[in-house]
Each structure stands twice: as structure tokens, then as C-alpha cells.
Design an enzyme around this catalytic site. Sequence first.
Site, PDB file in Angstrom:
ATOM      1  N   GLU A 299     -13.801  -6.199   8.797  1.00 44.96           N
ATOM      2  CA  GLU A 299     -12.579  -5.794   9.485  1.00 44.96           C
ATOM      3  C   GLU A 299     -12.735  -4.365   9.974  1.00 44.96           C
ATOM      4  OE1 GLU A 299      -9.081  -5.417   7.057  1.00 44.96           O
ATOM      5  OE2 GLU A 299     -10.195  -4.609   5.357  1.00 44.96           O
TER       6      GLU A 299
ATOM      7  N   ARG B 147     -12.071   2.814  10.598  1.00 40.71           N
ATOM      8  CA  ARG B 147     -13.164   2.564   9.648  1.00 40.71           C
ATOM      9  C   ARG B 147     -13.491   1.085   9.685  1.00 40.71           C
ATOM     10  NH1 ARG B 147     -10.857   2.590   4.881  1.00 40.71           N
ATOM     11  NH2 ARG B 147     -11.344   0.402   4.560  1.00 40.71           N
TER      12      ARG B 147
ATOM     13  N   SER C 153      -6.833  -3.111   2.849  1.00 39.96           N
ATOM     14  CA  SER C 153      -7.226  -2.560   1.545  1.00 39.96           C
ATOM     15  C   SER C 153      -7.575  -3.628   0.520  1.00 39.96           C
ATOM     16  CB  SER C 153      -6.127  -1.650   0.991  1.00 39.96           C
ATOM     17  OG  SER C 153      -6.058  -0.455   1.729  1.00 39.96           O
TER      18      SER C 153
ATOM     19  N   GLU D 285       0.803  -1.222   0.000  1.00 42.79           N
ATOM     20  CA  GLU D 285       0.000   0.000   0.000  1.00 42.79           C
ATOM     21  C   GLU D 285       0.839   1.277   0.000  1.00 42.79           C
ATOM     22  OE1 GLU D 285      -3.618  -0.421   2.625  1.00 42.79           O
ATOM     23  OE2 GLU D 285      -2.493  -2.184   3.270  1.00 42.79           O
TER      24      GLU D 285
ATOM     25  N   ASP E 155     -15.592  -2.020   8.045  1.00 38.87           N
ATOM     26  CA  ASP E 155     -16.213  -2.444   6.791  1.00 38.87           C
ATOM     27  C   ASP E 155     -17.181  -3.591   7.046  1.00 38.87           C
ATOM     28  OD1 ASP E 155     -14.584  -0.598   5.518  1.00 38.87           O
ATOM     29  OD2 ASP E 155     -13.012  -2.066   5.083  1.00 38.87           O
TER      30      ASP E 155
ATOM     31  N   GLY F  37      -7.305   5.351   4.823  1.00 36.67           N
ATOM     32  CA  GLY F  37      -6.697   6.243   3.858  1.00 36.67           C
ATOM     33  C   GLY F  37      -7.180   7.674   3.992  1.00 36.67           C
TER      34      GLY F  37
ATOM     35  N   TYR G 222      -8.900   2.390  -5.155  1.00 36.31           N
ATOM     36  CA  TYR G 222      -7.981   3.506  -5.369  1.00 36.31           C
ATOM     37  C   TYR G 222      -7.841   3.948  -6.826  1.00 36.31           C
ATOM     38  CZ  TYR G 222      -6.822   2.532  -0.555  1.00 36.31           C
ATOM     39  OH  TYR G 222      -6.904   2.341   0.800  1.00 36.31           O
TER      40      TYR G 222
ATOM     41  N   ASN H 210     -10.298  -1.064  10.194  1.00 34.64           N
ATOM     42  CA  ASN H 210      -9.039  -0.486   9.714  1.00 34.64           C
ATOM     43  C   ASN H 210      -8.626   0.622  10.678  1.00 34.64           C
ATOM     44  OD1 ASN H 210      -7.079   1.023   8.278  1.00 34.64           O
ATOM     45  ND2 ASN H 210      -7.937   0.366   6.323  1.00 34.64           N
TER      46      ASN H 210
END
Length: 323
Positions: A271, A253, A144, A18, A255, A277, A214, A273
Site C-alpha cells: 500500500e 510512504r 497501519s 488510529e 510499504d 505517522g 507503535y 500511505n
Amino acid sequence: MKLPKLHVAVLMGGWSNERPVSLMSGEDVASALEERGHRVTRIDMDRQVAQSLAEAAPDVVFNALHGSPGEDGSIQGMMDLMGLTYTHSGMVTSVIAIDKELTKQALVPHGIPMPGGRVVKVEEIYQRDPLERPYVLKPVNEGSSVGVAIVTADGNYGNPISPDAKGPWQEFPELLAEPYIRGRELTTAVLGDRALMVTELRPKSGFYDFDAKYTEGMTEHVCPAEIPDEITKACLDIALRCHQLLGCKGCSRTDFRWDDERGVEGLFVLETNTQPGMTPLSLVPEQAKHLGISYGDLVEAIIADALADKQGKASALAAKEAK
């Protein structure tokens, strides 16, 4: 908490998968801080990162790294030893949250709904399916959606999977196998002690993998998500609980996958995070913006949380020593 003018080291780059995303996040954070009058030192992490941080001697480090070793507790432990104040989660939380199996062990006993499944050796995948198809294979310690494969009933990777078939089994010695959950991709950001909102992610093709996240134009962000109120409330409540149970700091964050044919019972956490980002396509800045929080305010709020945590620890230590 109104911030004084600070010297902030923005830690970015590194050598994980990443790296490009981290460089974008870091540059955007650095620019926002400079616009607000803060002094910024940009540090592209290499093996001499400890020396670079020591020479910079910042008031606070903004950790804009993604993946290992910037998000897995390694950098956090090093900065703890150096006595540095840094943003986002600490060492223990980072170790747990980046490991999907450890995350389940931390959250599921507290009633957080997560998919079943198990960790399997790659050799087993070549011999037989670890779960009934369709199922998902993903690295245990990557973020990600790096290296995620959805193995379908019609054998899109072969049946059984071959070592010659392109997939995460070529890169990782073991993988987490989980049942595939049909439905919709949802995500909720948490800032401090507040869950922000719910975004639905609609990839234009395939699923929400690294490229879809992305690459501009590959995924539609529906923000706020067009979902029933009970699902919105559940996402906000669960994301905040995940943040608190894992001990996250700054922002996180969470998900979700939601089977919209099953109501609340179809909502599962994939998950959490710990270092989301901060790029122009990133979800946390987008949700903050919808709530009237500018990008600069978001960055300063994350730093303010780190400084407040430092003050809280100092006060607790002083109280302990006074006894």
C-alpha cells in the site's frame, strides 16, 4: 522554499482506530512548529471541525489525522469547499489510496507489482477459504495494519474460520484476501519529488501489525535496510512512481513485502500511505533524520509543498482566465 512565520492549524485526533497515533503525531508537529516561531492552533477533530477551522482561520492546515475520515478524502473535500490550504494529498488521491482495491486498479496497469487477491464477504470466509492457505485478510479501507490476519495452513483461526474466532471478520462486513508473501517487510518514504531511503522492519515476534508499529521495542528498524543495491533501487523507484501515479502531495510512504529468494521479482507493493505517522517511532522522520533532515525541517518541507501547490494552482487558474 523558506517559510515566513505562519499561523498553522494542526488537525489531529478524530475518532478512527488510529486516534492515539494521530494525537502523538499532531502534538510533535505542533511543538516543532512552535519551536520555529510559528503560531499554532491545535484542533482535536470532532463533529464541529469545520466551525473550529473557520474560527481559527489559519494560513495552512497541517493534517496529522490517520484513518477515516481524516485520510479518506472526507476532510480533504470539506477543506477544499472551505478554501483552506492543507498538507498532504488532496481528496481524489486520498479516496483512492486508502482503498486497497482502488489502489491496485490505479497502480497495477502501470506496471506496479502488487499481490493478487480479491474482496470477499465475511459470510464466504465462514464457508470456505477464499484463497489457498496461507493467505492474508485485511480491511479494504484501514491503514497501519489495523485488522490484519494471516491465516496459516495449520488453521490458526480454525478451519473453516468460525464467527466466534477473534479476527477482522468480526469488525468488517467484507475483507481483502491476498496471497501471503513470505520474506521481509520494507518501506520507503517519499518527500516531495524525492524517494528517501529503504527501511527494513523486523518485528520481535509475530508480524508488523498495529501494536508492533507503535509499541516501543516491539520492532527493530534497520535503516538503511541491509539489502542488495538492486532491491534498494527498485524500492526507491517504485515508491516514487506510486507517489506520482496516485497524485500524492507532501510526503507518502510505500510499504513492500519482499520474497528474498526471488530477487526483484519477489518485490510487491502492499500500500501507499498518504499521511504517514510523525511520532517518535514513525518511519518518515527516521528516514529523513538519516539523510540529515531534522524533524523541524521535515515538517516545514511538508508545509512548503502545500503552499507551493496552492501557488501553482493559482497561477494555472490565472493563466486560464487570461486566455
